[in-house]
Design an enzyme around this catalytic site. Structure first.
Site, PDB file in Angstrom:
ATOM      1  N   GLY A  72      87.487 -30.370  99.474  1.00 42.50           N
ATOM      2  CA  GLY A  72      87.210 -30.435 100.760  1.00 42.50           C
ATOM      3  C   GLY A  72      86.704 -31.929 101.121  1.00 42.50           C
ATOM      4  O   GLY A  72      86.416 -32.550 102.011  1.00 42.50           O
ATOM      5  N   ARG A  78      94.016 -23.137  89.235  1.00 39.19           N
ATOM      6  CA  ARG A  78      92.426 -23.511  88.942  1.00 39.19           C
ATOM      7  C   ARG A  78      91.792 -22.262  88.561  1.00 39.19           C
ATOM      8  O   ARG A  78      92.266 -21.257  88.896  1.00 39.19           O
ATOM      9  CB  ARG A  78      92.001 -24.321  89.999  1.00 39.19           C
ATOM     10  CG  ARG A  78      91.964 -23.680  91.435  1.00 39.19           C
ATOM     11  CD  ARG A  78      91.402 -24.145  92.488  1.00 39.19           C
ATOM     12  NE  ARG A  78      91.581 -23.767  93.710  1.00 39.19           N
ATOM     13  CZ  ARG A  78      91.085 -24.067  94.753  1.00 39.19           C
ATOM     14  NH1 ARG A  78      90.819 -25.289  95.028  1.00 39.19           N
ATOM     15  NH2 ARG A  78      91.454 -23.584  95.838  1.00 39.19           N
ATOM     16  N   HIS A 124      55.201 -19.737 103.535  1.00 35.40           N
ATOM     17  CA  HIS A 124      54.668 -18.563 103.061  1.00 35.40           C
ATOM     18  C   HIS A 124      55.466 -17.407 102.955  1.00 35.40           C
ATOM     19  O   HIS A 124      55.619 -16.548 102.054  1.00 35.40           O
ATOM     20  CB  HIS A 124      53.366 -18.170 103.955  1.00 35.40           C
ATOM     21  CG  HIS A 124      52.693 -16.962 103.526  1.00 35.40           C
ATOM     22  ND1 HIS A 124      52.938 -15.596 104.151  1.00 35.40           N
ATOM     23  CD2 HIS A 124      51.628 -16.573 102.624  1.00 35.40           C
ATOM     24  CE1 HIS A 124      52.115 -14.980 103.529  1.00 35.40           C
ATOM     25  NE2 HIS A 124      51.501 -15.387 102.755  1.00 35.40           N
ATOM     26  N   LYS A 127      93.013 -31.653  89.573  1.00 36.36           N
ATOM     27  CA  LYS A 127      94.310 -31.367  89.966  1.00 36.36           C
ATOM     28  C   LYS A 127      95.474 -31.873  89.417  1.00 36.36           C
ATOM     29  O   LYS A 127      96.353 -31.034  88.756  1.00 36.36           O
ATOM     30  CB  LYS A 127      94.471 -31.567  91.529  1.00 36.36           C
ATOM     31  CG  LYS A 127      95.659 -30.932  92.056  1.00 36.36           C
ATOM     32  CD  LYS A 127      95.891 -31.373  93.630  1.00 36.36           C
ATOM     33  CE  LYS A 127      94.739 -30.714  94.552  1.00 36.36           C
ATOM     34  NZ  LYS A 127      94.070 -31.471  95.595  1.00 36.36           N
ATOM     35  N   CYS A 168      55.261 -21.901  86.200  1.00 39.19           N
ATOM     36  CA  CYS A 168      55.116 -20.617  86.939  1.00 39.19           C
ATOM     37  C   CYS A 168      55.424 -21.035  88.386  1.00 39.19           C
ATOM     38  O   CYS A 168      55.072 -20.122  89.333  1.00 39.19           O
ATOM     39  CB  CYS A 168      53.914 -19.873  86.709  1.00 39.19           C
ATOM     40  SG  CYS A 168      52.171 -20.922  87.046  1.00 39.19           S
ATOM     41  N   ARG A 183      45.621 -15.723  86.788  1.00 30.70           N
ATOM     42  CA  ARG A 183      45.094 -16.878  87.313  1.00 30.70           C
ATOM     43  C   ARG A 183      44.006 -16.472  88.247  1.00 30.70           C
ATOM     44  O   ARG A 183      43.992 -15.632  89.062  1.00 30.70           O
ATOM     45  CB  ARG A 183      46.066 -17.496  88.307  1.00 30.70           C
ATOM     46  CG  ARG A 183      45.492 -18.848  88.717  1.00 30.70           C
ATOM     47  CD  ARG A 183      46.381 -19.485  89.572  1.00 30.70           C
ATOM     48  NE  ARG A 183      46.767 -18.904  90.924  1.00 30.70           N
ATOM     49  CZ  ARG A 183      47.778 -19.312  91.795  1.00 30.70           C
ATOM     50  NH1 ARG A 183      48.447 -20.367  91.488  1.00 30.70           N
ATOM     51  NH2 ARG A 183      47.947 -18.843  92.912  1.00 30.70           N
ATOM     52  N   GLY A 203      52.175 -25.534  86.986  1.00 31.10           N
ATOM     53  CA  GLY A 203      52.265 -25.095  88.232  1.00 31.10           C
ATOM     54  C   GLY A 203      53.108 -26.254  89.176  1.00 31.10           C
ATOM     55  O   GLY A 203      52.383 -27.203  90.074  1.00 31.10           O
ATOM     56  N   THR A 204      54.314 -26.069  89.093  1.00 28.04           N
ATOM     57  CA  THR A 204      55.306 -27.201  89.602  1.00 28.04           C
ATOM     58  C   THR A 204      55.283 -27.188  91.222  1.00 28.04           C
ATOM     59  O   THR A 204      55.837 -28.330  91.887  1.00 28.04           O
ATOM     60  CB  THR A 204      56.820 -27.138  89.000  1.00 28.04           C
ATOM     61  OG1 THR A 204      57.337 -25.565  89.206  1.00 28.04           O
ATOM     62  CG2 THR A 204      56.691 -27.571  87.641  1.00 28.04           C
ATOM     63  N   ASN A 205      54.819 -26.163  91.797  1.00 26.18           N
ATOM     64  CA  ASN A 205      54.951 -26.373  93.352  1.00 26.18           C
ATOM     65  C   ASN A 205      53.827 -27.447  93.710  1.00 26.18           C
ATOM     66  O   ASN A 205      54.109 -28.392  94.388  1.00 26.18           O
ATOM     67  CB  ASN A 205      54.312 -24.914  93.874  1.00 26.18           C
ATOM     68  CG  ASN A 205      55.426 -24.067  93.976  1.00 26.18           C
ATOM     69  OD1 ASN A 205      56.516 -24.279  93.182  1.00 26.18           O
ATOM     70  ND2 ASN A 205      55.135 -22.776  94.314  1.00 26.18           N
ATOM     71  N   MET A 239      87.439 -35.004 100.036  1.00 31.18           N
ATOM     72  CA  MET A 239      88.106 -36.195 100.021  1.00 31.18           C
ATOM     73  C   MET A 239      89.577 -35.964 100.870  1.00 31.18           C
ATOM     74  O   MET A 239      89.680 -34.775 101.323  1.00 31.18           O
ATOM     75  CB  MET A 239      88.210 -37.009  98.790  1.00 31.18           C
ATOM     76  CG  MET A 239      86.941 -37.417  98.242  1.00 31.18           C
ATOM     77  SD  MET A 239      87.345 -38.034  96.599  1.00 31.18           S
ATOM     78  CE  MET A 239      87.942 -36.737  95.537  1.00 31.18           C
ATOM     79  N   SER A 254      50.392 -23.832  81.854  1.00 35.21           N
ATOM     80  CA  SER A 254      51.505 -23.331  82.616  1.00 35.21           C
ATOM     81  C   SER A 254      51.739 -24.244  83.875  1.00 35.21           C
ATOM     82  O   SER A 254      50.947 -24.612  84.506  1.00 35.21           O
ATOM     83  CB  SER A 254      51.187 -21.884  83.010  1.00 35.21           C
ATOM     84  OG  SER A 254      52.177 -21.459  83.910  1.00 35.21           O
ATOM     85  N   TYR A 273      58.328 -20.527  77.952  1.00 35.30           N
ATOM     86  CA  TYR A 273      58.751 -19.765  78.724  1.00 35.30           C
ATOM     87  C   TYR A 273      58.990 -20.026  80.193  1.00 35.30           C
ATOM     88  O   TYR A 273      57.817 -21.252  80.413  1.00 35.30           O
ATOM     89  CB  TYR A 273      58.031 -18.309  78.558  1.00 35.30           C
ATOM     90  CG  TYR A 273      56.485 -18.516  79.195  1.00 35.30           C
ATOM     91  CD1 TYR A 273      56.397 -18.336  80.533  1.00 35.30           C
ATOM     92  CD2 TYR A 273      55.522 -18.558  78.201  1.00 35.30           C
ATOM     93  CE1 TYR A 273      55.011 -18.514  81.186  1.00 35.30           C
ATOM     94  CE2 TYR A 273      54.163 -18.763  78.975  1.00 35.30           C
ATOM     95  CZ  TYR A 273      54.017 -18.703  80.116  1.00 35.30           C
ATOM     96  OH  TYR A 273      52.691 -18.905  80.611  1.00 35.30           O
ATOM     97  N   ARG A 323      97.385 -36.663  97.363  1.00 31.79           N
ATOM     98  CA  ARG A 323      96.246 -35.884  97.410  1.00 31.79           C
ATOM     99  C   ARG A 323      95.182 -36.571  96.440  1.00 31.79           C
ATOM    100  O   ARG A 323      95.582 -37.019  95.598  1.00 31.79           O
ATOM    101  CB  ARG A 323      96.486 -34.386  96.988  1.00 31.79           C
ATOM    102  CG  ARG A 323      97.325 -33.556  97.950  1.00 31.79           C
ATOM    103  CD  ARG A 323      97.367 -32.027  97.248  1.00 31.79           C
ATOM    104  NE  ARG A 323      98.581 -31.596  97.591  1.00 31.79           N
ATOM    105  CZ  ARG A 323      98.456 -30.346  98.466  1.00 31.79           C
ATOM    106  NH1 ARG A 323      97.463 -29.816  98.606  1.00 31.79           N
ATOM    107  NH2 ARG A 323      99.706 -29.991  98.850  1.00 31.79           N
TER     108      ARG A 323
END
Lengths: 879, 879
Positions: free
Chosen positions: B102, B340, B458, B23, B834, B620, B769-771, B104, B767, B854, B93
């Site tokens: 919002g 802004r 799910h 600001k 994936c 898979r 499988g990050t879950n 601070m 690949s 990828y 301000r």
């Protein structure tokens, strides 16, 4: 000069195990010592490696060398392979650098053919000798067909069975010479039918085939499996020893025997063994005739006895260890066929080790390396009376989940166990599987038998902790507890019937077998003292009860590395308050319930501190998911609802709300303390107040170590640690006297290991919880892995249970990372391990090498850990 | 020279965001551009940092500097703080380097006291002005008490409510001047009562208090939370701007307004905004009077309009972006209070970006950085008709699980959904939670509402994959499906009633709100084309059905990165064969059942290959535990038993045998293929035969990539790969024509990442499988984490859901290790991701940086991923 692939026995020596194999090196060594060994030759392990490099071919120059050496031994022995007038028969045996008993193939009597058989018979007057020759011949055909040509032995057994049926006899030995001749004819017909050619009559062809077969056997499935299990590199290869056969069954002036230089059961010094005249090694094993005690040889053949006794004494002095020897007497002449360090019982191992030190034969370090740490276990538990066991037959065998022998009357529930034990009865608790509610019943039982669950199931883990015998996972047992019996192998065993369990072998006996209590001889304390002098790794214990703590202290534990506080929550007098806490709607209700638990928990800690006499006590805060504390069956729920004064519906709703899809990965560990900081507050209060109480009462030093479980993120630890420190400091300020305590964490979530540099900013110590760390790193739970691990072992994917032996590759990598990162942040950080692996020798060796401060294990594993730690230091010295 | 902590607006510029805050820097920049900005000063972020270093004290030299600058602006503005004759009122301000809207605190009208109020009233003729002065005064007291002294605003609201009750009015604005005077008195009494002193009348004291309060607000909880969420370093600190108040409500020649340089809804070029004469900013927001369109200013005050329009145009040119400006007209004079970059809708963002490129104002790269990738989502899904939405009120709000708007009639089961959809009805499926059996019903629904389950339940995962709107985890909904209704907020909603869901906000409406379909303007294709030119990271899709594959192809997917074959197993026509396989006792039975599935599975793959037009398709192999395929309720079990022609008991035994304690860590993934290699064999056959069929039929290229899930140990992969390769090579040999296929693995078990060098010996691609990898690394399951994650967010332990945004610290470390180790063994290894994270921009940025080949995400995330990948490349260029 061409590379040398073949050695006469006198060209080698005992240090050449890698090149000549263990058996070959010992034969060479005995030859060098001037002992009477039939002079043969050894084809080196390098020849085996070369065989594989050359595409499973024996190179021509190696082949030439083999025959060159064959001729040398023919000259030495004045016998010739294939010469009916003075036939040389040989054994062809494998011999790897490391002992791989029974893993690879052996061929005996090689060199026999029709002519040689005739020659042998012609050269011997004894009418029985003809039968022996034909028996040897047909055995050779059978062995050669199996080992060299791949025709299974079993297919020959069919022929033998047909012959016996035709003859109307039961046993092979009832067949006479003519029968054996017919058998030989039929064997050779079968051979031809199957393989399209005659059984080889050429002894040279036989020899080449046998050598190749031994080479091939290095890569048979069981050898591969054994090597991986024992971490023997596959590139080593096996040596092949070719040795003239000597016959203990030539006549009554011949014989064969086996003897130890000391008693392998007790360790007592002096020749111990058996022999049989006019016999071959097989006959001793087959038990056709009863062998005589070796001492009788002194009477019947004092010259041979004296010669053997001298040899035995010299060999022991030479090898600095008890020897296990095979010998044969042929026509009054003694031959040494093998010597090796003898296998022995735990008690014998300790005695031999101590005696050899006293005899000045070995150093204390050598003595420590001589005893297998795992063996000590047998000394700490009751065992079956050996005589009684001989007459007993196991009805089934399952997992040896917790060692020792037990004998008692069958009960089917923890309550029954408690009732019967109170009457002074000895009971065996038989359950589908156990749960934390069963702990008291497990405590009072002699032994535990479960239908389900592996080596790391609840029953197994708890029983090992208690030192109680347990056999787990016996799927053959079908329990009908309402009818009051179980079925096993078609028999019904009723409540109150006597059964016996061997937790060291997994055997189950449907009868009472008396047990003898554990007895630690004087050697034990002396030997363990040496271990303590040597080792650098501390040894603590996992103990939740004063009884366990006391036991562990007796066994030499240097503190408690893991006290699981939740076990205290299950006890009958406090579970009500715990459940009240769980069903609480508000913080205030929860605090009120926790206030009831506080004095009990404080009392528990006071007792533990006292038992440990000023040594550190690591207390892990509440870990399991809360649903473990609530009942699951409708009746118990109804009772609890009444007790809690709430409706069954409300209680059911609480219980449903606690349900988890994957409890192992759910709301547990420090996640409970984050959600309900008042639990951590109460536990801190109990830990600190108990410390003051014990210090005031006894004057002893108390160093509580508070351990926050299941941390995966530094901010979790920060949050819980603040609750702990705020609570502790308030009490300390109030007391006005300083108290040292530590706050640390378990490293049991992969993320904690990966971010250990961060976590060490808050944690004053790490304790590796390798049970959970193994689960998370492998991505399978130990409760569920049983479904597929069997298939994994069958298919050679895993070599052993990662919950029993630490996976040094994967999980080990995380531990190494965490150690390095933790020390980076806090160079003096204390590092321990408190998973099941803390009591496993190979895992302890790893812990030593990566620089941990201590291992913590169940009380009964403490002596094992002390020895394993000393051995680790001897192998890889560290500061 | 002393360090400078305070700047006049004309001493700074737009590049000084770090020192002056956003600001402040913009105010300085506007001052430098010669724009009419009330001239104030900025206290730097360094002063804030110093304040914390000095133990929350403002150092005397900084204090002096602040007053020095106060006097400078008093001189510039010819007004004085506290001088009743020419009073200066200021706003104080916060302004951080990064936008923290919002988060601070702000204080307006500072400088007012009794004298000043009297002076202001005396200086103005308008009788309404007195009310305004007292309203400003009491607002200042309220704001100051709250922000500076920590007296919650709400406690003042109680006083206001009492006054309104006494007066019998509903709204604040109905209170007159005398009421406000009384309110002021009561406020000051309450202040004194609570704090023990009078409300400060000294404007200097007010100023110091306000500056300190703004500094303090940098570390309030919501600011800390916001910073961590947005990765704003806590050491930055906030600047404080002190600016003379200008009053748009002085008289009818005054006013206030807000305007954008382009339409923030459509992106259309031209001033867009509102203004209100004789008013303050608050009045515009409060909606007491209706503001006028900015264009009307041209009629009523052309000079001011022209001035503002010129300023707006220049600001946009200056900042190269659409501006959002606040202005005030005081006595006919225009003041700029803020500018802004303006927030805008997705459609507007695209249009503005494209137009700015066409106008030559920015480069394509700058255009790409201008659009928030996540915003694109809104373009791909139906939205509510804006007009209709204005009149609707949400009955509840839950998790925005899958974006888009939906409107339909309530059904409670998948079967109903299918029936109703078949009749052409639009339905919303309302469920406690969904399971794989519901997939078909989910497919035909407009939207899905679940009572349980989080963003990765799910329902959420499947709905996002399908592009179907989903609101999940609405615990306020109570379903009584037997009675045919659900309750929400006291209302009963019956089967067939219309409801509407907003999957982008989580709002639930108990009425029909018309939707408008997604429409991709021409800008979309053009803009995405730029993204494709720039990015280095490939973008594939997770697709199991031809519909999804088709959709993803349309959205620019470059192949399938994850086809979950199990989804195909659930379809009605094949589940019978799948169950038959599960209950099989022998390999032969299992093979017979699998043979029935083969042609169906082959058909599925053929369709997928065709939809992908020769791009790679990663398949898979079967992953979920088998119990997911068997029914759970007694009726279904009975029906299945009849269908299978086995007894209910036998079936129950099979089902019990499949039970797992922790299914996530159980018998699944490649563990199934190890136990039942015939499944992998069937799937390989289907993959390879389908490839030949499509090549023969269409002539297109087909590159199947077979992906083995849940590998943790190289030997697992070796075993399964051998089954795959043996099967594939047999078919290829039979066909006599070559076929390229790859075999790779998921990296989703920590141990796989830790031993990636070994695993890369067999795997041609990884690949991530990050879950699962996130679950295992954190040690909690996403199905269970809901129980405690809320508390973790509350307590600031986690900043966001690790299943939504990749944990770059912990999980990221494993990924980096695996990438490095994998490339060590196989430098050209293909690396993809994936998991759900493949569609999350911050995670995509990480994937780009660590060098993946990828990302693969659900079809509707493909455009987002393409843009995020381009932005990642612009931020951190790589080859």
């Amino acid at each position: 000069m061409a590379h040398k692939y073949v050695y006469l026995f006198n060209e080698g020596n005992g240090t050449m195990r890698e090149l000549l194999g263990g058996k070959g090196a010992n034969l060479a060594e005995m030859t060098n010592l001037g002992l009477p060994v039939p002079q043969g030759f050894i084809i080196t392990t390098e020849a085996c490696t070369r065989y594989y490099q050359d595409g499973e071919q024996v190179a021509p120059e190696i082949m030439d060398e083999i025959f060159e050496y064959l001729h040398k031994i023919e000259a030495i022995n004045d016998k010739e392979l294939g010469n009916p007038a003075k036939p040389l028969l040989v054994s062809v045996r494998s011999g790897a650098p490391a002992s791989m008993p029974g893993m690879m193939d052996t061929i005996l009597n090689l060199g026999i053919n029709d002519e040689v058989a005739a020659g042998l018979i012609a050269g011997n007057d004894d009418p029985k000798f003809e039968r022996f020759v034909y028996d040897s011949y047909r055995r050779f055909v059978q062995m050669y067909s199996d080992v060299v040509m791949g025709l299974s032995k079993k297919r020959f057994e069919v022929i033998i069975d047909e012959l016996k049926e035709k003859k109307g006899v039961q046993q092979d030995i009832e067949l006479d010479t003519e029968d054996l001749k017919e058998m030989l004819v039929r064997f050779r017909e079968f051979y031809k039918e199957q393989l399209g050619c005659e059984f080889p009559q050429d002894p040279n062809e036989q020899l080449v085939g046998a050598v190749k077969a031994v080479f091939r056997s290095w890569n048979n499935e069981r050898a591969i499996y054994y090597r991986k299990m024992n971490e023997i590199p596959s590139h080593w290869g096996t040596a092949v020893s070719v040795m003239p056969m000597v016959f203990g069954n030539l006549n009554n002036n011949s014989g064969t025997g086996v003897a130890f230089t000391r008693n392998p059961a007790t360790g007592e010094k002096g020749l111990f063994g058996e022999f049989l005249m006019n016999a071959q090694g097989e006959d001793v094993v087959a038990g056709v005739r009863t062998p005589s005690n070796i001492s009788e040889l002194q009477q019947t053949n004092p010259a041979v006895y004296d010669q053997f006794n001298t040899i035995a004494t010299n060999l022991e002095k030479h090898y600095h260890d008890m020897q296990d020897m095979e010998f044969t007497i042929e026509n009054g002449k003694l031959y040494m066929l093998q010597t090796r360090n003898g296998k022995r019982t735990a008690a014998a191992a300790l005695r031999v080790a101590c005696d050899l030190v006293d005899e000045g034969m070995i150093t204390k370090e050598e003595a420590l390396m001589m005893v297998d740490a795992k063996q000590l276990d047998a000394l700490l538990h009751p065992q079956f009376d050996a005589a009684a066991l001989k007459n007993a037959t196991a009805a089934a065998s399952a997992l040896p989940a917790s060692p020792g022998a037990a004998c008692g009357q069958v009960v089917f529930s923890a309550e029954e166990a408690i009732q019967e034990a109170a009457k002074g009865n000895k009971v065996i608790l038989v359950r589908l599987e156990t749960s934390p509610e069963d702990i008291e019943g497990m405590h009072v039982s002699q032994g535990i038998l479960t239908v389900r669950g592996g080596m790391t199931s609840h029953a197994a883990v708890v029983a090992r902790g208690m030192g109680t015998c347990c056999v787990s996972g016996c799927g053959e047992v079908h329990i009908h507890d309402e009818e009051g019996f179980f079925e096993l192998g078609g028999k019904k065993v009723y409540r109150g019937d006597w059964i016996s369990l061997d937790g060291s072998t997994g055997n189950i006996y449907l009868e009472a077998i008396p047990t003898v209590p554990a007895s630690l001889s004087g050697n034990f304390g002396r030997f363990m003292g040496w271990a303590d002098e040597v080792r650098k790794l501390g040894v603590r214990t996992n103990a939740d009860t004063p009884r366990d703590a006391h036991q562990a202290f007796e066994y030499g534990a240097e503190g408690i590395g893991l006290c699981r506080t939740e076990h205290m929550f299950f006890e009958a007098d406090r579970i009500a308050a715990v459940r009240e806490m769980i069903v609480s709607d508000t913080v205030e209700q929860r605090k009120a319930a926790l206030a009831k638990i506080l004095p009990m928990q404080q009392g528990d800690f006071e007792k533990l501190y006292e038992e440990m006499h000023g040594m550190p006590v690591t207390i892990r805060f509440l870990d399991p998911p809360l649903h473990e504390f609530v009942p699951t069956n409708p009746e118990d729920i109804k009772a609890l609802a009444e007790e809690m004064n709430i409706s069954v519906e409300d209680l059911n709703q609480v219980i449903t709300g606690l349900h988890e899809f994957n409890p192992m990965m759910g709301h547990r560990g420090c996640r409970l303390a984050v959600t309900y900081p008042e639990i951590a507050e109460m536990q801190t209060r109990a830990v600190i107040q108990a410390a003051y109480a014990v210090i005031e009462r006894t004057g002893m030093d108390v160093v509580p170590e508070i351990m926050i479980p299941l941390v995966g993120e530094i901010k979790e630890l920060q949050y819980v640690k603040k609750v702990v420190v705020d609570t502790a400091e308030a009490i300390i300020a109030e007391k006005g006297k300083p108290l040292h305590y530590k706050v640390g964490t378990m490293i049991e979530i992969p993320r904690a290991a990966l971010t250990a540099d961060e976590i060490a900013k808050e944690a004053e110590f790490f304790s590796f919880g390798t049970n959970d760390l193994t689960q998370m790193t492998f991505g399978f739970s130990r409760d569920d892995a049983g479904k597929f691990l069997g298939e994994y072992y069958n298919k050679g994917i895993y070599e052993n249970d990662p919950f029993a032996h630490l996976d040094q590759i994967g999980v080990g990598k995380l531990i190494k990372m965490a150690v390095a990162l933790g020390k980076e942040t806090r160079p003096d950080i204390k590092l321990g391990i408190c998973g099941e692996h803390g009591g496993d020798p190979s895992s302890i060796d790893f812990c030593h090498r990566v620089g941990l401060t201590y291992v913590s294990c169940s009380p009964y594993r403490v002596p094992i850990a002390r020895l394993a730690a000393a051995q680790a230091q001897i192998r890889n010295p560290r500061d």
